[in-house]
Structure formats: structure tokens, C-alpha cells
Design an enzyme around this catalytic site. Structure first.
Site, PDB file in Angstrom:
ATOM      1  N   CYS A  53     -16.716   1.161   0.927  1.00  0.00           N
ATOM      2  CA  CYS A  53     -15.278   0.649   0.794  1.00  0.00           C
ATOM      3  C   CYS A  53     -15.329   1.052   2.083  1.00  0.00           C
ATOM      4  O   CYS A  53     -13.808  -0.599   2.884  1.00  0.00           O
ATOM      5  CB  CYS A  53     -14.776   0.667  -0.215  1.00  0.00           C
ATOM      6  SG  CYS A  53     -13.746   2.692  -0.124  1.00  0.00           S
TER       7      CYS A  53
ATOM      8  N   HIS B 206      -7.846   0.128  -7.116  1.00  0.00           N
ATOM      9  CA  HIS B 206      -7.538  -0.366  -5.743  1.00  0.00           C
ATOM     10  C   HIS B 206      -8.440  -1.146  -5.826  1.00  0.00           C
ATOM     11  O   HIS B 206      -9.859  -2.000  -5.571  1.00  0.00           O
ATOM     12  CB  HIS B 206      -8.506   0.647  -4.563  1.00  0.00           C
ATOM     13  CG  HIS B 206      -8.678   0.097  -2.801  1.00  0.00           C
ATOM     14  ND1 HIS B 206      -7.790  -0.691  -2.539  1.00  0.00           N
ATOM     15  CD2 HIS B 206      -9.187   0.321  -2.139  1.00  0.00           C
ATOM     16  CE1 HIS B 206      -7.785  -1.409  -1.670  1.00  0.00           C
ATOM     17  NE2 HIS B 206      -8.801  -0.519  -0.670  1.00  0.00           N
TER      18      HIS B 206
ATOM     19  N   ARG C 188     -14.213  -8.736   1.200  1.00  0.00           N
ATOM     20  CA  ARG C 188     -12.498  -8.131   0.958  1.00  0.00           C
ATOM     21  C   ARG C 188     -11.219  -9.770   1.485  1.00  0.00           C
ATOM     22  O   ARG C 188     -10.423 -10.546   1.153  1.00  0.00           O
ATOM     23  CB  ARG C 188     -12.207  -7.336   1.763  1.00  0.00           C
ATOM     24  CG  ARG C 188     -12.846  -6.782   1.560  1.00  0.00           C
ATOM     25  CD  ARG C 188     -12.138  -5.487   0.382  1.00  0.00           C
ATOM     26  NE  ARG C 188     -10.394  -5.148  -0.190  1.00  0.00           N
ATOM     27  CZ  ARG C 188      -9.969  -4.440   0.923  1.00  0.00           C
ATOM     28  NH1 ARG C 188     -10.549  -3.094   1.437  1.00  0.00           N
ATOM     29  NH2 ARG C 188      -8.778  -4.424   0.301  1.00  0.00           N
TER      30      ARG C 188
ATOM     31  N   ASP D  39     -17.151   7.665  -1.563  1.00  0.00           N
ATOM     32  CA  ASP D  39     -15.650   7.295  -0.744  1.00  0.00           C
ATOM     33  C   ASP D  39     -15.495   8.058  -0.148  1.00  0.00           C
ATOM     34  O   ASP D  39     -16.371   9.339   0.057  1.00  0.00           O
ATOM     35  CB  ASP D  39     -14.891   6.695  -1.607  1.00  0.00           C
ATOM     36  CG  ASP D  39     -13.157   6.488  -1.258  1.00  0.00           C
ATOM     37  OD1 ASP D  39     -13.336   5.531  -0.014  1.00  0.00           O
ATOM     38  OD2 ASP D  39     -12.958   6.082  -1.768  1.00  0.00           O
TER      39      ASP D  39
ATOM     40  N   ARG E  85       1.084  -1.271  -0.190  1.00  0.00           N
ATOM     41  CA  ARG E  85      -0.130  -0.428  -0.109  1.00  0.00           C
ATOM     42  C   ARG E  85       1.076   1.304  -0.370  1.00  0.00           C
ATOM     43  O   ARG E  85       1.214   1.693   0.968  1.00  0.00           O
ATOM     44  CB  ARG E  85      -0.829   0.080   1.052  1.00  0.00           C
ATOM     45  CG  ARG E  85      -1.547   1.475   1.052  1.00  0.00           C
ATOM     46  CD  ARG E  85      -2.485   1.078   2.312  1.00  0.00           C
ATOM     47  NE  ARG E  85      -3.595   0.069   1.936  1.00  0.00           N
ATOM     48  CZ  ARG E  85      -4.851   0.919   2.042  1.00  0.00           C
ATOM     49  NH1 ARG E  85      -4.792   1.428   3.340  1.00  0.00           N
ATOM     50  NH2 ARG E  85      -5.764  -0.183   1.797  1.00  0.00           N
TER      51      ARG E  85
ATOM     52  N   GLN F  81     -10.522  -3.961  -3.515  1.00  0.00           N
ATOM     53  CA  GLN F  81     -11.946  -3.495  -3.214  1.00  0.00           C
ATOM     54  C   GLN F  81     -12.759  -3.715  -4.347  1.00  0.00           C
ATOM     55  O   GLN F  81     -13.573  -4.494  -4.400  1.00  0.00           O
ATOM     56  CB  GLN F  81     -11.453  -2.240  -2.786  1.00  0.00           C
ATOM     57  CG  GLN F  81     -12.937  -1.103  -1.867  1.00  0.00           C
ATOM     58  CD  GLN F  81     -13.187  -2.212  -0.917  1.00  0.00           C
ATOM     59  OE1 GLN F  81     -12.710  -2.103  -0.523  1.00  0.00           O
ATOM     60  NE2 GLN F  81     -14.063  -2.617  -0.893  1.00  0.00           N
TER      61      GLN F  81
HETATM   62  N1  NVA Z   1     -10.242   6.732  -1.719  1.00  0.00           N
HETATM   63  C1  NVA Z   1     -10.163   6.398  -0.677  1.00  0.00           C
HETATM   64  C2  NVA Z   1      -9.994   4.669  -0.459  1.00  0.00           C
HETATM   65  C3  NVA Z   1     -10.605   4.049   0.866  1.00  0.00           C
HETATM   66  C4  NVA Z   1     -10.216   2.891   1.368  1.00  0.00           C
HETATM   67  C5  NVA Z   1      -8.181   6.341  -0.049  1.00  0.00           C
HETATM   68  O1  NVA Z   1      -7.793   6.318  -1.210  1.00  0.00           O
HETATM   69  O2  NVA Z   1      -7.774   6.880   1.133  1.00  0.00           O
HETATM   70  N1   CP Z   2     -11.481  -0.240   1.948  1.00  0.00           N
HETATM   71  C1   CP Z   2     -10.333  -0.378   2.575  1.00  0.00           C
HETATM   72  O1   CP Z   2      -9.364  -0.726   1.982  1.00  0.00           O
HETATM   73  O2   CP Z   2     -10.682   0.097   3.800  1.00  0.00           O
HETATM   74  P1   CP Z   2      -8.733  -0.488   4.678  1.00  0.00           P
HETATM   75  O3   CP Z   2      -8.047   1.154   4.154  1.00  0.00           O
HETATM   76  O4   CP Z   2      -9.069  -0.414   6.147  1.00  0.00           O
HETATM   77  O5   CP Z   2      -7.498  -1.492   4.096  1.00  0.00           O
END
Ligand code: NVA
Ligand code: CP
Length: 302
Positions: free
Chosen positions: A259, A127, A287, A218, A100, A130
Site C-alpha cells: 500500500c 484502511h 487510490r 506493509d 485520518r 486502500q
Molecule cells: N499500516 C500502515 C498503512 C499505511 C498506509 C499505517 O497505518 O501506517
Molecule cells: N497508502 C496510504 O494510505 O498512503 P498514505 O499514508 O501516503 O496516505
């Protein structure tokens, strides 16, 4: 050829289909094997995570494998060791890596330098874990994703971009309502049109949700977004809050998805988030099931 899982744009539908079908079997308990016995997953989180981190760890362990969770600050990356050198070394120790990072290019660089499969655990660009879980959730609730109308209200962000890719693969109409300042980028829209996807962009959330099967949103501030821009985001995105009033413009059976993490009172009203149309907890659960099948596919067990 390493089986990376970086974004959905380059996948054949048949591969995505096989991952979803495998996840359904694992969820139902029909498939309960441990194909990852003896394998080790390393996860590098440059940013916080609840769902991605926990679901991958549980998935790997339930499939018989081991897990190491790392933060760049605990590694020599923080002292200037290159990402490429780190990837080469880690490839000698572990079988697969989930990363990540707020910088998609870093994940690509790691995947090219190393010799093991790399899974995108969320970047500023996409992502995919997800979105594939979301395809599973929609199929469970509505039978199929093909031909459905999915409306997105809010930020044209990483999630929305991978939904654009998914719409071309799975054949659903994807309507994206954003303020002009946070619209989906032109390159992604051009990709969608070239791929023959039914992707519609608008600045009007009511137009986007009219008759939709699913409404999604989101967070307004994603992991890679500048905190200095937060106030502007709150102001410009406010008209895109998913409210009960907005949901009334969709069909009575329209579902709500998010999400997570959710910020009630910003991108979604509490009444919608916690209401009867919300399927966010099933969405979050999925997930876990999809992670298992993504790991199995990457490690050529599928
Ligand atoms: N758009 C959000 C998704 C979190 C799962 C982010 O990138 O933080
Ligand atoms: N939806 C999602 O990816 O959640 P986290 O940021 O908690 O991993």
C-alpha cells in the site's frame, strides 16, 4: 441514513461492487462527469499522508468539488474543543469529511455526532479506501478477486484487518503470516469465521505464500504504533521480509503489492519492490480512481 465509509465489515458486496465498477468507468474515461459540483470536502489529518491526502484532493476537484485540508493543531480541537462539537459545527459548513486518526474510536465518535458522511482515511483499526482500491487493482490484473489466494506477510495490522473483512465480501482466501506477537486479533478472526471467510493464520511465511496469486506486505511500524516498540518490531518481523526467495515459493505469476510507503530492506527487498512482479504503482494510482467513486457513493451520487 448517512453514508459513512469507515471499514469494510458492514458493507454489502453490491455496494462495494458499484463503487469499484464506477471507478473503472472513471479510470477508463467513459465517465467524466462532475457530480460533486458545489460540494465541499474537509479532510482532517492527525497523521501525515501522501497518497490519501493527494488522491482525495485531486478526486474531489476533478469531480467538481472544493476541498479544505485541516490539521487538528490548527483547529480549536487542540485547545480542548470536543470532537463532537467540532463535528456538529463542521457539518453546517461542509458536505463530507475524511479523517485520518490513530484512534478509530475518534472517527466513529465524529461520524455519530455530525450530520454529514465520514470517510476513514486510515485509523489504527482499518484502511477501507486502500483495500477497495486494491480490489480494483487485483481485478484489473487477474480478472477477478473471487477464488484467488492473497498472502499477507508481516504485521497483523489495520490493513490486514480490513483485508479479512474484504475476504468475506469478495470470496478470496486470505493467508496471514505474522509473528505470534503481531498476530491478527482474536475478535477479527472470530468475525471472519462467523462470516464464512477463508482466513488462515500462520507464523510461517513460506506456508502463507505457497501457490498464492498475490503477496502483500506493509510497513512494520504503523502510524499508531509506539516508537518505543520499533526495535522489537524490527527484530520480530525480520523473518517476514518479502524476499525474492520467499516469492519463489509462490507461483511464477504471483504479483507483489504494497500500500506504500515502503521501506526497502525491512518489509520488502528492493528487488521485489522494484521487480517485474510488483504492481505497486498501479496500486497507488488506483487510490485516485476509487476515491472518486467513494466520494460519489457517500454523497448519494452513485
Ligand atoms: N499500516 C500502515 C498503512 C499505511 C498506509 C499505517 O497505518 O501506517
Ligand atoms: N497508502 C496510504 O494510505 O498512503 P498514505 O499514508 O501516503 O496516505
Amino acid at each position: 441514513m448517512k453514508r459513512h465509509f469507515l471499514d469494510l465489515s458492514n458493507f454489502d458486496l453490491s455496494v462495494l461492487r458499484s463503487i469499484i465498477d464506477d471507478a473503472k468507468l472513471r479510470k477508463s474515461g467513459e465517465l467524466n462527469d462532475k457530480p460533486l459540483d458545489g460540494k465541499t470536502l474537509a479532510m482532517i489529518f492527525e497523521k501525515q499522508s501522501t497518497r490519501t491526502r493527494i488522491s482525495f484532493e485531486v478526486a474531489m476537484k476533478k469531480m467538481g468539488g472544493d476541498v479544505i485540508v485541516l490539521s487538528p493543531k490548527d483547529m480549536l480541537l487542540s485547545k480542548g474543543e470536543t470532537l463532537e462539537d467540532t463535528a456538529k459545527v463542521m457539518s453546517r459548513y461542509v458536505d463530507i469529511v475524511v479523517i485520518r486518526s490513530p484512534d478509530h474510536e475518534k472517527v466513529i465518535a465524529f461520524s455519530e455526532a455530525g450530520s454529514v458522511p465520514v470517510v476513514n482515511g486510515l485509523t489504527d483499526y482499518a484502511h477501507p479506501c486502500q483495500i477497495l482500491a486494491d480490489m480494483l487493482t487485483i481485478e484489473e490484473k487477474l480478472g477477478t478477486v473471487e477464488g484467488k489466494v492473497i498472502a499477507w506477510c508481516g504485521d497483523g495490522n489495520n490493513m490486514a484487518r480490513d483485508f479479512v473483512f474484504a475476504s468475506a465480501k469478495f470470496g478470496f482466501e486470505f493467508r496471514i503470516a505474522t509473528p505470534p506477537e503481531y498476530a491478527m486479533d482474536d475478535e477479527t478472526i472470530a468475525w471472519a469465521h462467523k462470516a464464512g471467510a477463508r482466513v488462515i493464520t500462520t507464523n510461517d511465511p513460506v506456508e502463507a505464500v505457497a501457490g498464492a496469486d498475490v503477496v502483500m506486505t506493509d510497513t512494520w511500524v504503523s502510524i499508531g504504533d509506539s516508537p518505543a516498540e520499533s526495535d522489537q518490531r524490527m527484530k520480530l518481523l525480520r523473518p517476514f521480509t518479502v524476499t525474492q526467495d520467499l516469492m519463489a515459493h509462490a507461483g511464477d505469476s504471483c504479483l507483489f503489492m504494497h500500500c506504500l510507503p515502503a521501506y526497502r530492506g525491512n518489509e520488502v527487498e528492493a528487488d521485489v519492490m522494484d521487480g517485474v512482479r510488483s504492481i505497486v504503482w498501479d496500486q497507488a494510482e488506483n487510490r485516485l480512481h476509487i476515491q472518486k467513486s467513494i466520494l460519489a457513493w457517500c454523497l448519494e451520487k452513485l
